[in-house]
Design a protein around this motif. Structure first.
Motif, PDB file in Angstrom:
ATOM      1  N   VAL A 264      -5.732  -6.440   2.072  1.00  0.00           N
ATOM      2  CA  VAL A 264      -6.685  -6.082   3.118  1.00  0.00           C
ATOM      3  C   VAL A 264      -7.783  -5.157   2.586  1.00  0.00           C
ATOM      4  O   VAL A 264      -8.942  -5.242   3.001  1.00  0.00           O
ATOM      5  N   ALA A 265      -7.444  -4.279   1.646  1.00  0.00           N
ATOM      6  CA  ALA A 265      -8.474  -3.393   1.075  1.00  0.00           C
ATOM      7  C   ALA A 265      -9.506  -4.200   0.304  1.00  0.00           C
ATOM      8  O   ALA A 265     -10.715  -3.954   0.417  1.00  0.00           O
ATOM      9  N   LEU A 266      -9.048  -5.172  -0.480  1.00  0.00           N
ATOM     10  CA  LEU A 266      -9.968  -6.022  -1.231  1.00  0.00           C
ATOM     11  C   LEU A 266     -10.762  -6.923  -0.297  1.00  0.00           C
ATOM     12  O   LEU A 266     -11.943  -7.217  -0.539  1.00  0.00           O
ATOM     13  N   ASP A 409       0.082  -4.345   1.266  1.00  0.00           N
ATOM     14  CA  ASP A 409       0.439  -5.506   2.074  1.00  0.00           C
ATOM     15  C   ASP A 409       0.919  -6.682   1.226  1.00  0.00           C
ATOM     16  O   ASP A 409       1.155  -7.766   1.767  1.00  0.00           O
ATOM     17  N   LEU A 410       1.038  -6.489  -0.092  1.00  0.00           N
ATOM     18  CA  LEU A 410       1.611  -7.511  -0.962  1.00  0.00           C
ATOM     19  C   LEU A 410       3.043  -7.137  -1.304  1.00  0.00           C
ATOM     20  O   LEU A 410       3.428  -5.967  -1.237  1.00  0.00           O
ATOM     21  N   SER A 411       3.842  -8.128  -1.689  1.00  0.00           N
ATOM     22  CA  SER A 411       5.218  -7.842  -2.097  1.00  0.00           C
ATOM     23  C   SER A 411       5.218  -6.997  -3.356  1.00  0.00           C
ATOM     24  O   SER A 411       4.302  -7.078  -4.179  1.00  0.00           O
ATOM     25  N   ASP A 477      -8.403   7.147   2.862  1.00  0.00           N
ATOM     26  CA  ASP A 477      -8.639   6.084   3.848  1.00  0.00           C
ATOM     27  C   ASP A 477      -7.413   5.214   4.076  1.00  0.00           C
ATOM     28  O   ASP A 477      -7.412   4.380   4.996  1.00  0.00           O
ATOM     29  N   LEU A 478      -6.387   5.362   3.255  1.00  0.00           N
ATOM     30  CA  LEU A 478      -5.233   4.460   3.343  1.00  0.00           C
ATOM     31  C   LEU A 478      -4.401   4.622   4.610  1.00  0.00           C
ATOM     32  O   LEU A 478      -3.953   3.615   5.179  1.00  0.00           O
ATOM     33  N   ALA A 483      -2.421   1.889   9.398  1.00  0.00           N
ATOM     34  CA  ALA A 483      -2.221   1.852  10.851  1.00  0.00           C
ATOM     35  C   ALA A 483      -2.912   0.650  11.466  1.00  0.00           C
ATOM     36  O   ALA A 483      -2.326  -0.049  12.309  1.00  0.00           O
ATOM     37  N   THR A 484      -4.142   0.369  11.033  1.00  0.00           N
ATOM     38  CA  THR A 484      -4.872  -0.795  11.547  1.00  0.00           C
ATOM     39  C   THR A 484      -4.171  -2.084  11.174  1.00  0.00           C
ATOM     40  O   THR A 484      -4.040  -3.010  11.985  1.00  0.00           O
ATOM     41  N   TYR A 485      -3.678  -2.155   9.946  1.00  0.00           N
ATOM     42  CA  TYR A 485      -2.984  -3.355   9.473  1.00  0.00           C
ATOM     43  C   TYR A 485      -1.694  -3.582  10.269  1.00  0.00           C
ATOM     44  O   TYR A 485      -1.385  -4.718  10.665  1.00  0.00           O
TER      45      TYR A 485
END
Length: 490
Positions: A264-266, A409-411, A477-478, A483-485
């Motif tokens: 999501v960051a990328l 958000d990746l394994s 910012d993480l 939280a948004t994710y």
């Protein structure tokens, strides 16, 4: 390993040469195509096919360079092959232009111009991926990543300065376009040799890091009849052919899946980068054409030796001076001011300031008709170009260095290579260019006003400035991103 400024400049020399070649070719390519008889929409298709090909293959090139380990370094082979292709395409543009001016060679000349333009656009941009990935590999683990990519952006701007200088000066021998393209080819080859010599002295550039685990094609079962071949050759060739085979058949789907499934960051950085590069490309590619047709009241399809043709040619040359000032200010800003601004105000404020300044300059370009004021606006727009080429790349390097934090958000066992990360970023770069070339050229042909190129650049830069608020710039910012994710996931 400590990298001095001189060493970083030498490592990035090929990037300078790539920008010189691309700048010279694409300052002249729109006027050359229009003078050869191509319609505005046809010109847009030619200028759009290269970025479209790059959009669908740059991720594959990045991942393949992550996998392709050799004693001379994993990125070097890709850099050399793309450099060879670019050199041939430049020669195609030179000879195509020469043939297109003759009646008997018009058809062959047009074919060479079209093919050469597409291949030149593709190779000059895709070659930046292994160059940037190489720099990321070298700077990983050091404390000079931001400085390294600032120098990368500065060298890129320096290449644009040299390229626009080659287009702005009057060449005393031969045709202007052919002489400038020939000089660009010689400069590019010199820069390639400089980078190869600089990288060959670095042991870390030839290291064999751990292969990324996310490449599903890295392990292959071979038929018994191939077991007698050397294992290394068999594995590498079979994996490469299988990889290319899969990408050709499932190219659009796999690229969309790669981008859509990126962390999501990328992904947020990808969206902002796509919009900003669409704005930048619209200005860089069509500013000289805009000056020649709108400000100087010339026309590319005017009769030979007519007043309209002379006015258009003079406008293109004066527009090249504006783009030269644009590149000079970009180079000076990124080398002298950007690091100080980042330290004082942070990456977010610096990035948004650059995008805002670019939007303001595009709005001013729409209303100003004095060539000197126009070129001043073009000069200040270089600040926006500087932040577009440096800050996103520095952020990707930071993401890649701490994947566990930024790619939460990746394994946990799915490690990404830097080529794959930059591949996603470059898909946005090519997507922005494709929209400009394929869509805006048709719009301009339909409405008959080249003003649309600059108007789009202004609108897109405003949207990019808004999207820049959502980018992840640091660990601070993480928590908000997580939280948004989690809310969206639920």
């Amino acid at each position: 390993m400590e990298f001095t400024t001189v060493r970083l400049v030498l490592i990035n020399a090929m990037v300078c040469g790539l920008e010189v070649a691309a700048t010279v070719a694409f300052t002249y390519l729109p006027p050359i195509l229009l003078k050869a008889g191509f319609a505005e929409s046809s010109m847009g298709i030619i200028l759009g096919v290269g970025p479209l090909m790059g959009m669908f293959t740059v991720s594959a090139v990045g991942q393949l360079s992550d996998y392709w380990y050799e004693k001379f370094g994993q990125r070097i082979y890709f850099m050399l092959v793309l450099a060879f292709i670019l050199s041939l395409s430049l020669l195609g543009v030179i000879f195509g232009h020469r043939l297109a001016l003759t009646t008997e060679g018009l058809t062959i000349g047009c074919v060479l111009l079209a093919v050469g333009g597409v291949v030149l656009d593709y190779s000059s941009q895709v070659a930046l991926n292994p160059c940037e990935s190489l720099l990321c590999d070298l700077l990983k683990g050091s404390d000079c990543s931001e400085r390294g990519f600032s120098i990368y952006s500065g060298v890129l701007s320096l290449g644009a300065c040299v390229g626009y200088l080659l287009t702005a000066v009057h060449w005393p021998w031969g045709r202007q376009e052919e002489s400038a393209c020939g000089a660009a080819l010689g400069f590019f080859l010199l820069c390639c040799a400089t980078t190869m010599l600089a990288v060959s002295t670095l042991p870390s550039a030839r290291a064999h890091p751990r292969r990324p685990r996310h490449l599903s094609w890295a392990k292959i079962d071979f038929p018994c009849k191939y077991k007698s071949l050397p294992h290394v050759v068999t594995t590498k060739l079979a994996a490469t052919f299988l990889f290319i085979y899969q990408r050709i058949l499932l190219l659009p789907v796999s690229v969309c899946r790669e981008v859509w499934g990126s962390p999501v960051a990328l992904w947020r950085l990808f969206v902002a980068d796509t919009i900003s590069w669409a704005a930048c490309t619209s200005h860089a590619l069509f500013y000289a054409h805009y000056v020649g047709q709108v400000v100087y009241a010339g026309h590319p399809n005017a009769a030979p030796d007519s007043l309209e043709e002379d006015l258009y040619n003079e406008g293109v040359r004066m527009g090249s001076w504006g783009l030269l000032l644009h590149s000079m200010s970009s180079c000076g800003y990124v080398l002298l001011l950007q690091n100080q601004l980042v330290q004082a105000y942070g990456l977010k404020s610096t990035y948004r300031f650059g995008l805002a300044s670019f939007a303001a300059c595009m709005m001013a370009t729409l209303v100003v008709r004095n060539i000197w004021l126009l070129n001043v606006c073009a000069a200040f727009s270089g600040i926006g170009f500087a932040v577009m080429t440096s800050i996103p790349s520095a952020l990707v390097t930071e993401y890649h260095a701490d994947q566990q934090a930024y790619y939460f958000d990746l394994s946990a066992d799915q490690k990404r290579g830097s080529g794959a990360d930059f591949g996603v970023l470059y898909v946005g770069y090519y997507l922005g260019q494709t929209v400009i070339s394929l869509v805006m050229s048709s719009v301009v042909q339909a409405i008959g006003y080249p003003h649309a190129y600059i108007a789009f650049a202004a609108l897109a830069s405003v949207l990019a400035h808004h999207q820049a608020n959502k980018i992840v710039y640091s660990h601070a910012d993480l928590p908000h991103l997580r939280a948004t994710y989690n809310v969206l996931k639920c």
